[in-house]
Design a protein around this motif. Structure first.
Motif: not given
Length: 293
Positions: A74-83, A88-90, A232-236
């Motif tokens: 969905y939305r060009d795989g934004i879920f994988l970007r959030w993952l 990264l944060y973890v 949104p590109d940096w959202y967790p």
């Protein structure tokens, strides 16, 4: 170690009290497991099936694989970007917090220096301060530094874990014998070599316990990235899924409840796996830190 009074032990072993405790634990288990079961079941339903079937039972159509595919694309795989952002944060935030808490807690437990009691009081005070109370001041500080809307605005605050420092402090006091450190110094070992070859092995259960706490806290962190990030590109995952949920209930928007539920299921899987793999270290670390020999 304090020995329970015989009368108290008899009260706990009383069949009537045992049944009450069992009933309480069953209710607690249901309270914690029912939401997870609901999430797993509803992740197998289509958008229409969510509203046409009972929430705690499967619908006629099994759509889990289709929901997974839609969530990841969905939305060009934004879920994988959030993952990826969450990982990264973890890794950097929680890993760095564990390292700093281990070094600081060990130093406070095994070295004597002026102001040690003041540091102890400050650490205890920091444990009592909720993170949400510091979110707005932290945002204003990072805004002045120009670090908002960057990964550093989430990573740097995550590096501080007063509770982790305190836990390592308490654990290291008993887990690392002072006589062993003195023997290593007599043999000519430096402080760094002593720490990384001897002490760190004895601290392993406590370190893993702190790592679990910091990983869960960073993985579930919502309020801090919500106010720090606008791209949104940096959202967790927490903030991203909340955006999807807001979109699902928004007027005139495409309903994506099935994607929100499936994404939530994917989000909790890594945490569940981490706890299952590291629970023995977590339990031994808590027991060692709470029982005085």
């Amino acid at each position: 170690m304090t020995t329970p009074r015989p009368g108290r032990v008899a009260d706990l072993l009383n069949p009537r009290n045992s049944k009450v405790l069992l009933a309480v634990m069953v209710l607690y288990a249901l309270y914690t497991l029912v939401p997870l079961v609901w999430l797993v079941i509803n992740a197998t339903k289509t958008q229409a099936g969510l509203f046409s079937s009972f929430g705690l039972w499967f619908a006629d159509d099994f759509a889990l694989w289709d929901n997974l595919s839609q969530t990841l694309t969905y939305r060009d795989g934004i879920f994988l970007r959030w993952l990826g952002n969450t990982l990264l944060y973890v890794v950097v935030g929680a890993g760095g917090a564990t390292l700093l808490a281990t070094l600081a807690g060990y130093g406070l437990a095994k070295y004597r220096f002026p102001g040690r009691r003041a540091v102890f009081a400050i650490v205890l005070g920091a444990v009592a301060v909720p993170g949400t109370a510091l979110a707005v001041p932290t945002f204003l500080l990072f805004s002045e530094l120009g670090l908002t809307n960057t990964p550093w605005s989430v990573i740097i605050p995550s590096l501080i874990s007063p509770f982790g420092l305190y836990l390592i402090w308490v654990y290291a006091s008993d887990a690392v014998p002072t006589e062993l450190l003195e023997a290593a110094r007599v043999d000519g070992a430096s402080e760094f070599r002593t720490f990384f070859t001897i002490s760190i092995r004895l601290l392993a259960p406590g370190v893993v316990t702190v790592l679990l706490f910091t990983v869960v806290a960073t993985w579930n962190n919502y309020f801090l990235p919500l106010i720090m990030l606008s791209d949104p590109d940096w959202y967790p995952l927490t903030v991203g899924l909340n955006q999807w949920a807001a979109q699902a209930i928004g007027a005139g928007s495409q309903p994506i409840y099935n994607l929100v539920i499936t994404g939530s299921l994917l989000t909790i899987i890594p945490i569940v796996v981490a706890f299952l793999l590291l629970q023995r270290f977590w339990q031994s670390g808590l027991n060692a830190g709470s029982v005085k020999q």
